[in-house]
Each structure stands twice: as C-alpha cells, then as structure tokens.
Motif scaffolding. Structure first.
Motif, PDB file in Angstrom:
ATOM      1  N   GLY A  36      -9.973   4.359 -11.387  1.00  0.00           N
ATOM      2  CA  GLY A  36      -9.051   3.417 -12.003  1.00  0.00           C
ATOM      3  C   GLY A  36      -7.875   3.076 -11.118  1.00  0.00           C
ATOM      4  N   CYS A  37      -7.092   2.095 -11.577  1.00  0.00           N
ATOM      5  CA  CYS A  37      -5.961   1.609 -10.784  1.00  0.00           C
ATOM      6  C   CYS A  37      -4.899   2.689 -10.612  1.00  0.00           C
ATOM      7  CB  CYS A  37      -5.359   0.374 -11.444  1.00  0.00           C
ATOM      8  SG  CYS A  37      -6.487  -1.021 -11.468  1.00  0.00           S
ATOM      9  N   ALA A  38      -4.664   3.487 -11.677  1.00  0.00           N
ATOM     10  CA  ALA A  38      -3.655   4.542 -11.590  1.00  0.00           C
ATOM     11  C   ALA A  38      -4.063   5.583 -10.545  1.00  0.00           C
ATOM     12  CB  ALA A  38      -3.465   5.208 -12.946  1.00  0.00           C
ATOM     13  N   GLY A  39      -5.358   5.926 -10.533  1.00  0.00           N
ATOM     14  CA  GLY A  39      -5.863   6.891  -9.561  1.00  0.00           C
ATOM     15  C   GLY A  39      -5.702   6.394  -8.137  1.00  0.00           C
ATOM     16  N   TYR A  40      -5.951   5.080  -7.951  1.00  0.00           N
ATOM     17  CA  TYR A  40      -5.816   4.484  -6.615  1.00  0.00           C
ATOM     18  C   TYR A  40      -4.345   4.510  -6.185  1.00  0.00           C
ATOM     19  CZ  TYR A  40      -6.059   0.985  -2.899  1.00  0.00           C
ATOM     20  OH  TYR A  40      -5.953   0.320  -1.712  1.00  0.00           O
ATOM     21  N   ALA A  41      -3.442   4.168  -7.121  1.00  0.00           N
ATOM     22  CA  ALA A  41      -2.015   4.164  -6.809  1.00  0.00           C
ATOM     23  C   ALA A  41      -1.556   5.560  -6.377  1.00  0.00           C
ATOM     24  CB  ALA A  41      -1.212   3.691  -8.022  1.00  0.00           C
ATOM     25  N   GLU A  42      -2.018   6.584  -7.113  1.00  0.00           N
ATOM     26  CA  GLU A  42      -1.694   7.972  -6.754  1.00  0.00           C
ATOM     27  C   GLU A  42      -2.183   8.297  -5.347  1.00  0.00           C
ATOM     28  OE1 GLU A  42      -0.453  10.837  -8.383  1.00  0.00           O
ATOM     29  OE2 GLU A  42       0.486   9.511  -9.860  1.00  0.00           O
ATOM     30  N   ALA A  43      -3.422   7.846  -5.065  1.00  0.00           N
ATOM     31  CA  ALA A  43      -4.027   8.156  -3.772  1.00  0.00           C
ATOM     32  C   ALA A  43      -3.263   7.496  -2.633  1.00  0.00           C
ATOM     33  CB  ALA A  43      -5.489   7.712  -3.768  1.00  0.00           C
ATOM     34  N   ILE A  44      -2.761   6.263  -2.876  1.00  0.00           N
ATOM     35  CA  ILE A  44      -2.002   5.578  -1.825  1.00  0.00           C
ATOM     36  C   ILE A  44      -0.712   6.343  -1.543  1.00  0.00           C
ATOM     37  CG2 ILE A  44      -0.766   3.476  -1.189  1.00  0.00           C
ATOM     38  CD1 ILE A  44      -2.695   1.946  -2.984  1.00  0.00           C
ATOM     39  N   VAL A  45      -0.027   6.721  -2.623  1.00  0.00           N
ATOM     40  CA  VAL A  45       1.267   7.391  -2.464  1.00  0.00           C
ATOM     41  C   VAL A  45       1.104   8.708  -1.703  1.00  0.00           C
ATOM     42  CG1 VAL A  45       3.115   8.518  -3.716  1.00  0.00           C
ATOM     43  CG2 VAL A  45       2.308   6.285  -4.448  1.00  0.00           C
ATOM     44  N   SER A  46       0.019   9.446  -2.038  1.00  0.00           N
ATOM     45  CA  SER A  46      -0.194  10.711  -1.330  1.00  0.00           C
ATOM     46  C   SER A  46      -0.962  10.479  -0.030  1.00  0.00           C
ATOM     47  CB  SER A  46      -0.929  11.694  -2.230  1.00  0.00           C
ATOM     48  OG  SER A  46      -2.067  11.101  -2.788  1.00  0.00           O
ATOM     49  N   SER A  47      -0.919   9.248   0.459  1.00  0.00           N
ATOM     50  CA  SER A  47      -1.563   8.777   1.707  1.00  0.00           C
ATOM     51  C   SER A  47      -2.985   9.285   1.886  1.00  0.00           C
ATOM     52  CB  SER A  47      -0.706   9.099   2.938  1.00  0.00           C
ATOM     53  OG  SER A  47      -0.173  10.388   2.863  1.00  0.00           O
ATOM     54  N   LYS A  48      -3.749   9.256   0.783  1.00  0.00           N
ATOM     55  CA  LYS A  48      -5.168   9.579   0.881  1.00  0.00           C
ATOM     56  C   LYS A  48      -5.991   8.293   0.993  1.00  0.00           C
ATOM     57  CE  LYS A  48      -4.999  13.728  -1.951  1.00  0.00           C
ATOM     58  NZ  LYS A  48      -4.833  13.875  -3.375  1.00  0.00           N
ATOM     59  N   ALA A  49      -5.341   7.138   0.782  1.00  0.00           N
ATOM     60  CA  ALA A  49      -6.099   5.892   0.781  1.00  0.00           C
ATOM     61  C   ALA A  49      -5.331   4.798   1.501  1.00  0.00           C
ATOM     62  CB  ALA A  49      -6.384   5.462  -0.651  1.00  0.00           C
ATOM     63  N   GLU A  50      -6.094   3.829   2.039  1.00  0.00           N
ATOM     64  CA  GLU A  50      -5.483   2.674   2.692  1.00  0.00           C
ATOM     65  C   GLU A  50      -4.944   1.720   1.624  1.00  0.00           C
ATOM     66  OE1 GLU A  50      -5.250   2.156   6.040  1.00  0.00           O
ATOM     67  OE2 GLU A  50      -6.015   4.184   6.280  1.00  0.00           O
ATOM     68  N   ALA A  51      -4.108   0.785   2.065  1.00  0.00           N
ATOM     69  CA  ALA A  51      -3.470  -0.124   1.112  1.00  0.00           C
ATOM     70  C   ALA A  51      -4.358  -1.307   0.739  1.00  0.00           C
ATOM     71  CB  ALA A  51      -2.152  -0.628   1.678  1.00  0.00           C
ATOM     72  N   ASP A  52      -5.423  -1.557   1.518  1.00  0.00           N
ATOM     73  CA  ASP A  52      -6.167  -2.815   1.321  1.00  0.00           C
ATOM     74  C   ASP A  52      -7.544  -2.597   0.692  1.00  0.00           C
ATOM     75  OD1 ASP A  52      -7.165  -1.468   3.419  1.00  0.00           O
ATOM     76  OD2 ASP A  52      -7.384  -3.180   4.752  1.00  0.00           O
ATOM     77  N   LEU A  53      -7.680  -1.560  -0.148  1.00  0.00           N
ATOM     78  CA  LEU A  53      -9.003  -1.284  -0.706  1.00  0.00           C
ATOM     79  C   LEU A  53      -9.270  -2.035  -2.001  1.00  0.00           C
ATOM     80  CD1 LEU A  53      -9.327   2.548  -0.073  1.00  0.00           C
ATOM     81  CD2 LEU A  53     -10.269   0.668   1.229  1.00  0.00           C
ATOM     82  N   CYS A  54      -8.235  -2.671  -2.552  1.00  0.00           N
ATOM     83  CA  CYS A  54      -8.436  -3.331  -3.846  1.00  0.00           C
ATOM     84  C   CYS A  54      -9.003  -4.728  -3.636  1.00  0.00           C
ATOM     85  CB  CYS A  54      -7.130  -3.389  -4.623  1.00  0.00           C
ATOM     86  SG  CYS A  54      -7.344  -4.128  -6.248  1.00  0.00           S
ATOM     87  N   ALA A  55     -10.307  -4.887  -3.917  1.00  0.00           N
ATOM     88  CA  ALA A  55     -10.930  -6.203  -3.722  1.00  0.00           C
ATOM     89  C   ALA A  55     -10.449  -7.222  -4.759  1.00  0.00           C
ATOM     90  CB  ALA A  55     -12.446  -6.059  -3.757  1.00  0.00           C
ATOM     91  N   PRO A  56     -10.396  -6.871  -6.047  1.00  0.00           N
ATOM     92  CA  PRO A  56      -9.921  -7.858  -7.021  1.00  0.00           C
ATOM     93  C   PRO A  56      -8.484  -8.312  -6.758  1.00  0.00           C
ATOM     94  CG  PRO A  56     -11.041  -6.078  -8.132  1.00  0.00           C
ATOM     95  CD  PRO A  56     -10.883  -5.658  -6.714  1.00  0.00           C
ATOM     96  N   GLY A  57      -7.635  -7.385  -6.324  1.00  0.00           N
ATOM     97  CA  GLY A  57      -6.246  -7.742  -6.063  1.00  0.00           C
ATOM     98  C   GLY A  57      -6.105  -8.622  -4.833  1.00  0.00           C
ATOM     99  N   GLY A  58      -7.018  -8.446  -3.869  1.00  0.00           N
ATOM    100  CA  GLY A  58      -7.035  -9.286  -2.685  1.00  0.00           C
ATOM    101  C   GLY A  58      -5.825  -9.078  -1.791  1.00  0.00           C
ATOM    102  N   ALA A  59      -5.546 -10.121  -1.012  1.00  0.00           N
ATOM    103  CA  ALA A  59      -4.489 -10.026  -0.015  1.00  0.00           C
ATOM    104  C   ALA A  59      -3.128  -9.822  -0.664  1.00  0.00           C
ATOM    105  CB  ALA A  59      -4.487 -11.281   0.850  1.00  0.00           C
ATOM    106  N   ALA A  60      -2.925 -10.455  -1.828  1.00  0.00           N
ATOM    107  CA  ALA A  60      -1.606 -10.389  -2.466  1.00  0.00           C
ATOM    108  C   ALA A  60      -1.204  -8.956  -2.779  1.00  0.00           C
ATOM    109  CB  ALA A  60      -1.605 -11.216  -3.748  1.00  0.00           C
ATOM    110  N   SER A  61      -2.116  -8.202  -3.413  1.00  0.00           N
ATOM    111  CA  SER A  61      -1.738  -6.843  -3.771  1.00  0.00           C
ATOM    112  C   SER A  61      -1.696  -5.954  -2.539  1.00  0.00           C
ATOM    113  CB  SER A  61      -2.676  -6.274  -4.840  1.00  0.00           C
ATOM    114  OG  SER A  61      -3.967  -6.075  -4.326  1.00  0.00           O
ATOM    115  N   ALA A  62      -2.595  -6.219  -1.573  1.00  0.00           N
ATOM    116  CA  ALA A  62      -2.580  -5.415  -0.345  1.00  0.00           C
ATOM    117  C   ALA A  62      -1.245  -5.554   0.373  1.00  0.00           C
ATOM    118  CB  ALA A  62      -3.726  -5.830   0.573  1.00  0.00           C
ATOM    119  N   ASN A  63      -0.735  -6.802   0.471  1.00  0.00           N
ATOM    120  CA  ASN A  63       0.542  -7.017   1.146  1.00  0.00           C
ATOM    121  C   ASN A  63       1.690  -6.370   0.386  1.00  0.00           C
ATOM    122  OD1 ASN A  63      -0.606  -8.430   3.242  1.00  0.00           O
ATOM    123  ND2 ASN A  63      -0.420 -10.400   2.189  1.00  0.00           N
TER     124      ASN A  63
END
Lengths: 274, 195
Positions: free
Chosen positions: A56-83
C-alpha cells in the motif's frame, strides 16, 4: 443525596487521576514520528495498488523515509509524485517517460476461429488451462477480462467480441494487468511510441493467415518501407525496435493484414499526475 | 491466608478454572492473536501485566473508594475506568520499547480494554472477597492461564497452516473446532480442587 454526590465525586476523581497519570506517561513515553512519511503519503495517489512492491501507499511512504526504496517507484503517481517525493527527501530523480499498457493482440472471437464453444467460468486463466484456450490462436486475447478485473483505475474495457481496450487517459501504467494476463499479451510501453504490432504469433504466415484476420504473416512489407530501419521480421513476426522507431506510421499504411496499428496521438504525452 | 492457599489459587486459575478454556472469557484475542506464536506470547505477557496491575488497582478502588461509601453498584464502571487507563499505559510502553510487537498486536492491543477476562477477574475478586495479595495473585494466575491457552492455540494453528484442511473449514472454522477440543481437554482438570 450524599451518596449521589459521593458517586459523582469518586468517578470524576478517578477519571481526573487516571487522565493526569496518562498525560504524564504520554510525555515520558512519547515516540517521535517522521513527518515526512505523512507528507509523502499525501503525494501518492492512494490507490494502494501495490505496483511499487510495498504493501500500500503508506507502506511505500515508510519505505522511502527509511531509505529502503527509491522515490520513483509509483507508476500511478507518475512524474508528479516522484518529483514531489524527491523534493521532500532532498534527492534528485531521473525523469522517466510515462508508460501505458498495451494489449498485443488485435484479434477476438469475431476475427479468429474458435476451437470449441466455452461455457465455463468467465476467467482467462480457466479458459487458458482448458486445451490451451478456446481460440485456434494460442497467442490470442481470450477476452474474458482477467485484466479488466484487476485494474484499479477502470481503464480496461472488454467489448462484445472479446477485445480488451485500454483507456489511455485512465491507464496509469501500474502494470497489474500485465501480471494478470495468462498469455502475457499486455506490456507496458512508452506512451510516446504510437505504432505497435498487435500480434504475438510466431506461426508461419500461411497458418496465421487462415487462423486470424489481423495476424502478422511476416510479409516483410513493413520492413522494406521503414526508413529508420526500425522494423524487422524475426521468427515469422515483425518486431519494432522502439529505440529507432519515430512513430511515422508509414508501415501502418502498407500493412495488408492491419496488424500494425498507429494509436491516435494525444496532446499531452507529458501528462503527469491525474 | 496460608502459602498453600496462594499456590492453590495459582494452579486453580491456570489449569482448572482457566479463563479462556473453562470460563470462556477473553475469546476475542484468543482467536484473533493466536495465528503466530511470537505475537501470541507478546499478547499473553501484555494481558498478564494488565490483569495483575488491574486486579490490584481495582482492589484499592473498591476497598477504599467504593465500598466505604456504599457505591458497590458503581464497581463495573469504575473497574472499566481502571482497566482502560492501564491498557493505554501498556500501549504507550509497548509502542516505545517494541514497535515490532506494537504492529504485530495491532488493533488487539487497545482491545485488551474490552477483554472480558480483565473485568471478569476484578469482578470475581470482589465477589469472593479476596484480600489484596489474593486479588493480585488471582490476576497474575488468570493472566498466566490466558497466556498458556494462547500459546497452545498458536502452536497448533501454526502447524495447521501446513495441513490439508477441507476448504470449507479453513481459517476461523478450524480454529473454533481446535479451541473446542483444547477446552474439552482442560475439562479433565475440573474437580481436582474444590473452589
């Protein structure tokens, strides 16, 4: 009267006592939460599709903050959310082209022959498991809508003849449908590339020609006309080299079997977040 | 109160009058948190902690605040207040010191408040007129009994994961059947000690 007052006093007193004790404990045992996670979750579409690989989105947000994930993995959000995420996290993100799902089959029950009449469960996997599907073509779209059912964005329609149509405005390129197709006919492609070969059959041209109205018979007319040298016949099937293709559409005009398809170009290919 | 009475009370509350398996109190977490052994142990410890503290605290509240002023009829609401506050406190502590356990227990942690075993112990303490020591011991014993039931159940359910269970019985149905059979087994202890 006295007992009523005593009752009120005792319960209120207990309430205040426990409330105060809890307030003290809350201060002592306070857990500092990362505010960035909440901010990032705001930027994500909230579809909880799981395309990023996190729960889920909350899990992804947690993973980004704890630098386990890149910022541009959300396909539905696209460039806008990645930026946006990149801004919050203070990292730069490499711009990626928007992707869209395409069904690589132009057939359907009205354009190809059927081996048998299927009356079972309306599910592509079920049909696919029964004598390799009800179509004579073993690479054709079965049209029972397993892809449409997994789509969280209502972007896939199945028409009466069993063609899967992808609504480009709604498709976010999350790739859930690609995983749901038992024949792997759906692929994510660059949204800017407009010309595609909607056939996956590697059978000989003569066989294909009988089987389906819109099959690639490897006649090589497209290969000859392409100025960019971007289209080649390989194993009885035309294959486009997307790196070289300019989506000029000349090959589409010469294709007798109409399996080459130019999708109408959209105004804003650089669409971004919807 | 002799030492034998205390030991007897502990044994009785763990095996013979086990709160989950003989009195059928606290079934919600018993079914809800018994899928994994780790979280079952965590939940058991949390409930034991709450039970022990709350039976002691409830005893003080009842003996010094409610009973002297003839407010016995308020005991349910007063006990709930005590339990709710204690559960909140336990939640804070677990969140601070074991975030993993906090996530594993999830919604069942605040639900200890509504665990009828906790209120049940406090009410039975009043009913049987136990003193402070006996109340606390009874609370701890009930907690240990609850933990034992939860661990037994979690162990069995972990093994059930690998079994071929008829589709209609998967999940909650097989858990209920298992719970019933463990409970039947515990019925064998009944009558060992006169309560």
């Amino acid at each position: 009267m006295v007992s009523i007052i005593a009752a009120i006093l005792v319960i209120t007193g207990l309430g205040f006592l426990f409330g105060y004790a809890l307030a003290l404990a809350a201060k002592k045992f306070a857990v500092s939460k990362d505010e960035r996670a909440a901010a990032i979750e705001e930027l994500l579409p909230g579809a909880n599709c799981g395309a990023c690989g996190f729960p889920g989105c909350a899990g992804y947000a947690e993973a980004i903050v704890s630098s386990k994930a890149e910022a541009d993995l959300c396909a539905p959000g696209g460039a806008a959310s990645a930026n946006g995420i990149a801004r919050i996290m203070g990292v730069s993100v490499k711009s990626s082209d928007e992707r869209v799902a395409r069904v690589f089959c132009g057939g359907g029950s009205d354009r190809t022959t059927q081996k048998y009449r299927y009356n079972g469960l309306a599910d592509c996997f079920a049909v696919h498991a029964l004598f390799d599907g009800h179509l004579v073509c073993s690479d054709g779209c079965l049209g029972f809508g397993s892809c449409a059912r997994v789509c969280r964005f209502d972007a896939i329609d199945i028409d009466a003849a069993g063609h899967a149509h992808i609504n480009e405005d709604r498709c976010t390129g999350c790739g859930l449908c690609a995983k749901a197709c038992p024949r792997h006919l759906i692929e994510l492609v660059n949204k800017k590339k407009r010309v595609h070969i909607l056939c996956r059959s590697h059978l000989r041209g003569a066989v294909c020609n009988k089987m389906c109205e819109v099959s690639c018979i490897a006649c090589m007319r497209c290969e000859k006309i392409c100025k960019q040298n971007a289209i080649h016949i390989s194993d009885n099937l035309a294959v486009i080299d997307y790196a070289a293709c300019t989506s000029c559409g000349e090959c589409v005009a010469v294709c007798n079997k109409k399996c080459l398809m130019q999708f109408p170009s959209v105004q804003s290919v650089q669409g971004g977040h919807r | 109160m002799s030492i034998e009475a205390v030991i007897l009370l502990v044994v009785s509350s763990i095996f013979i009058n086990n709160f989950v398996l003989a009195k059928f109190l606290g079934i919600c977490p018993f079914i809800g948190v018994s899928k994994k052994l780790d979280s079952a142990i965590g939940m058991g410890i949390a409930v034991t902690f709450v039970l022990t503290l709350s039976s002691a605290a409830a005893w003080f509240v009842y003996t010094y605040l409610l009973h002297p002023y003839g407010l016995d009829y308020l005991k349910t609401i007063a006990f709930i207040l005590v339990i709710a506050a204690l559960v909140q406190f336990v939640e804070m502590v677990i969140r601070k010191f074991s975030p993993a356990l906090y996530t594993a227990l999830g919604i069942y942690l605040p639900l200890i408040t509504t665990n009828c075993a906790v209120l049940g112990v406090a009410a039975i303490n009043v009913q049987k007129e136990y003193n402070l020591l006996m109340s606390t011991v009874y609370g701890a014993g009930a907690g240990l009994g609850f933990t034992l039931a939860l661990i037994l159940m979690a162990g069995i359910r972990e093994r059930l994961e690998d079994c071929r269970i008829p589709r209609a019985l998967r999940g909650a149905p097989i858990a209920f059947i298992t719970a019933g059979m463990i409970s039947l087994a515990f019925m064998g202890f009944a009558g060992m000690i006169k309560e």
